[in-house]
Design a protein around this motif. Sequence first.
Motif, PDB file in Angstrom:
ATOM      1  N   ALA A   1       0.832  -1.216   0.000  1.00  0.00           N
ATOM      2  CA  ALA A   1       0.000   0.000   0.000  1.00  0.00           C
ATOM      3  C   ALA A   1       0.864   1.261   0.000  1.00  0.00           C
ATOM      4  CB  ALA A   1      -0.949  -0.001   1.195  1.00  0.00           C
ATOM      5  N   GLY A   2       1.918   1.303   0.808  1.00  0.00           N
ATOM      6  CA  GLY A   2       2.788   2.478   0.861  1.00  0.00           C
ATOM      7  C   GLY A   2       3.529   2.698  -0.440  1.00  0.00           C
ATOM      8  N   SER A   3       4.045   1.615  -1.021  1.00  0.00           N
ATOM      9  CA  SER A   3       4.757   1.741  -2.299  1.00  0.00           C
ATOM     10  C   SER A   3       3.807   2.161  -3.407  1.00  0.00           C
ATOM     11  CB  SER A   3       5.438   0.420  -2.659  1.00  0.00           C
ATOM     12  OG  SER A   3       6.526   0.174  -1.797  1.00  0.00           O
ATOM     13  N   ARG A   4       2.620   1.626  -3.382  1.00  0.00           N
ATOM     14  CA  ARG A   4       1.617   2.018  -4.384  1.00  0.00           C
ATOM     15  C   ARG A   4       1.298   3.510  -4.269  1.00  0.00           C
ATOM     16  NH1 ARG A   4      -4.578   0.434  -4.731  1.00  0.00           N
ATOM     17  NH2 ARG A   4      -4.934   1.102  -6.847  1.00  0.00           N
ATOM     18  N   ARG A   5       1.162   3.980  -3.044  1.00  0.00           N
ATOM     19  CA  ARG A   5       0.875   5.408  -2.807  1.00  0.00           C
ATOM     20  C   ARG A   5       2.026   6.278  -3.324  1.00  0.00           C
ATOM     21  NH1 ARG A   5      -0.363   4.863   2.075  1.00  0.00           N
ATOM     22  NH2 ARG A   5       1.661   5.342   2.990  1.00  0.00           N
ATOM     23  N   VAL A   6       3.265   5.864  -3.067  1.00  0.00           N
ATOM     24  CA  VAL A   6       4.435   6.605  -3.559  1.00  0.00           C
ATOM     25  C   VAL A   6       4.377   6.732  -5.074  1.00  0.00           C
ATOM     26  CG1 VAL A   6       6.938   6.398  -3.916  1.00  0.00           C
ATOM     27  CG2 VAL A   6       5.977   6.089  -1.641  1.00  0.00           C
ATOM     28  N   LEU A   7       4.091   5.629  -5.748  1.00  0.00           N
ATOM     29  CA  LEU A   7       4.032   5.640  -7.212  1.00  0.00           C
ATOM     30  C   LEU A   7       2.871   6.477  -7.724  1.00  0.00           C
ATOM     31  CD1 LEU A   7       4.932   1.920  -7.870  1.00  0.00           C
ATOM     32  CD2 LEU A   7       6.399   3.919  -8.169  1.00  0.00           C
ATOM     33  N   GLN A   8       1.718   6.363  -7.087  1.00  0.00           N
ATOM     34  CA  GLN A   8       0.564   7.168  -7.512  1.00  0.00           C
ATOM     35  C   GLN A   8       0.855   8.650  -7.333  1.00  0.00           C
ATOM     36  OE1 GLN A   8      -2.400   5.215  -5.063  1.00  0.00           O
ATOM     37  NE2 GLN A   8      -3.324   4.262  -6.865  1.00  0.00           N
ATOM     38  N   ASP A   9       1.485   9.019  -6.221  1.00  0.00           N
ATOM     39  CA  ASP A   9       1.830  10.427  -5.993  1.00  0.00           C
ATOM     40  C   ASP A   9       2.817  10.917  -7.049  1.00  0.00           C
ATOM     41  OD1 ASP A   9       0.174  10.534  -3.791  1.00  0.00           O
ATOM     42  OD2 ASP A   9       1.801  10.436  -2.325  1.00  0.00           O
ATOM     43  N   ALA A  10       3.812  10.095  -7.352  1.00  0.00           N
ATOM     44  CA  ALA A  10       4.805  10.489  -8.362  1.00  0.00           C
ATOM     45  C   ALA A  10       4.155  10.588  -9.739  1.00  0.00           C
ATOM     46  CB  ALA A  10       5.961   9.497  -8.377  1.00  0.00           C
ATOM     47  N   LEU A  11       3.266   9.662 -10.056  1.00  0.00           N
ATOM     48  CA  LEU A  11       2.574   9.712 -11.345  1.00  0.00           C
ATOM     49  C   LEU A  11       1.693  10.947 -11.459  1.00  0.00           C
ATOM     50  CD1 LEU A  11       1.676   5.958 -11.786  1.00  0.00           C
ATOM     51  CD2 LEU A  11       3.091   7.320 -13.331  1.00  0.00           C
ATOM     52  N   ALA A  12       1.130  11.366 -10.333  1.00  0.00           N
ATOM     53  CA  ALA A  12       0.271  12.539 -10.311  1.00  0.00           C
ATOM     54  C   ALA A  12       1.096  13.836 -10.308  1.00  0.00           C
ATOM     55  CB  ALA A  12      -0.641  12.499  -9.103  1.00  0.00           C
ATOM     56  N   GLY A  13       2.421  13.691 -10.129  1.00  0.00           N
ATOM     57  CA  GLY A  13       3.284  14.864 -10.130  1.00  0.00           C
ATOM     58  C   GLY A  13       3.202  15.691  -8.869  1.00  0.00           C
ATOM     59  N   SER A  14       2.859  15.040  -7.747  1.00  0.00           N
ATOM     60  CA  SER A  14       2.675  15.770  -6.492  1.00  0.00           C
ATOM     61  C   SER A  14       3.984  16.183  -5.851  1.00  0.00           C
ATOM     62  CB  SER A  14       1.890  14.919  -5.496  1.00  0.00           C
ATOM     63  OG  SER A  14       2.708  13.849  -5.030  1.00  0.00           O
ATOM     64  N   GLY A  15       5.099  15.546  -6.258  1.00  0.00           N
ATOM     65  CA  GLY A  15       6.375  15.856  -5.626  1.00  0.00           C
ATOM     66  C   GLY A  15       6.529  15.238  -4.249  1.00  0.00           C
ATOM     67  N   ARG A  16       5.640  14.310  -3.893  1.00  0.00           N
ATOM     68  CA  ARG A  16       5.690  13.690  -2.564  1.00  0.00           C
ATOM     69  C   ARG A  16       6.140  12.236  -2.646  1.00  0.00           C
ATOM     70  NH1 ARG A  16      -0.301  14.781  -0.748  1.00  0.00           N
ATOM     71  NH2 ARG A  16      -0.252  12.723  -1.623  1.00  0.00           N
ATOM     72  N   ALA A  17       7.033  11.898  -3.531  1.00  0.00           N
ATOM     73  CA  ALA A  17       7.385  10.506  -3.759  1.00  0.00           C
ATOM     74  C   ALA A  17       8.175   9.865  -2.623  1.00  0.00           C
ATOM     75  CB  ALA A  17       8.168  10.369  -5.068  1.00  0.00           C
ATOM     76  N   HIS A  18       8.546  10.616  -1.619  1.00  0.00           N
ATOM     77  CA  HIS A  18       9.259   9.998  -0.495  1.00  0.00           C
ATOM     78  C   HIS A  18       8.578  10.308   0.837  1.00  0.00           C
ATOM     79  CE1 HIS A  18      12.677   8.091  -2.384  1.00  0.00           C
ATOM     80  NE2 HIS A  18      12.634   9.071  -3.250  1.00  0.00           N
ATOM     81  N   ASP A  19       7.261  10.415   0.839  1.00  0.00           N
ATOM     82  CA  ASP A  19       6.522  10.737   2.057  1.00  0.00           C
ATOM     83  C   ASP A  19       5.996   9.501   2.768  1.00  0.00           C
ATOM     84  OD1 ASP A  19       6.969  13.379   1.763  1.00  0.00           O
ATOM     85  OD2 ASP A  19       4.941  13.927   1.225  1.00  0.00           O
ATOM     86  N   LEU A  20       6.697   8.385   2.740  1.00  0.00           N
ATOM     87  CA  LEU A  20       6.229   7.185   3.453  1.00  0.00           C
ATOM     88  C   LEU A  20       6.358   7.363   4.943  1.00  0.00           C
ATOM     89  CD1 LEU A  20       7.482   4.017   1.584  1.00  0.00           C
ATOM     90  CD2 LEU A  20       5.175   4.810   1.886  1.00  0.00           C
TER      91      LEU A  20
END
Length: 76
Positions: free
Chosen positions: A57-76
């Motif tokens: 779930a956390g890795s999926r969220r990281v990827l979804q955030d990065a795909l969305a361009g949120s800039g939060r790819a390391h907010d686990l």
Amino acid sequence: GDIIAAHAKDFRVNDGAIEHVAAGKGILDYDLYLSKLREARFTGPLILHGLEETEVAGSRRVLQDALAGSGRAHDL
């Protein structure tokens, strides 16, 4: 046009040794990685592997955030 699949795992350096970890738990810049895949017009699968079920779930969220361009790819 030659990329048929991309992997989504991460790494960190621990006492000089490279350790593979779940996406978002290491030092890989997923915002940059995914932007480069977009530039290459990659539309294939992005495969998560080498992680525990509890990390999905956390890795999926990281990827979804990065795909969305949120800039939060390391907010686990």
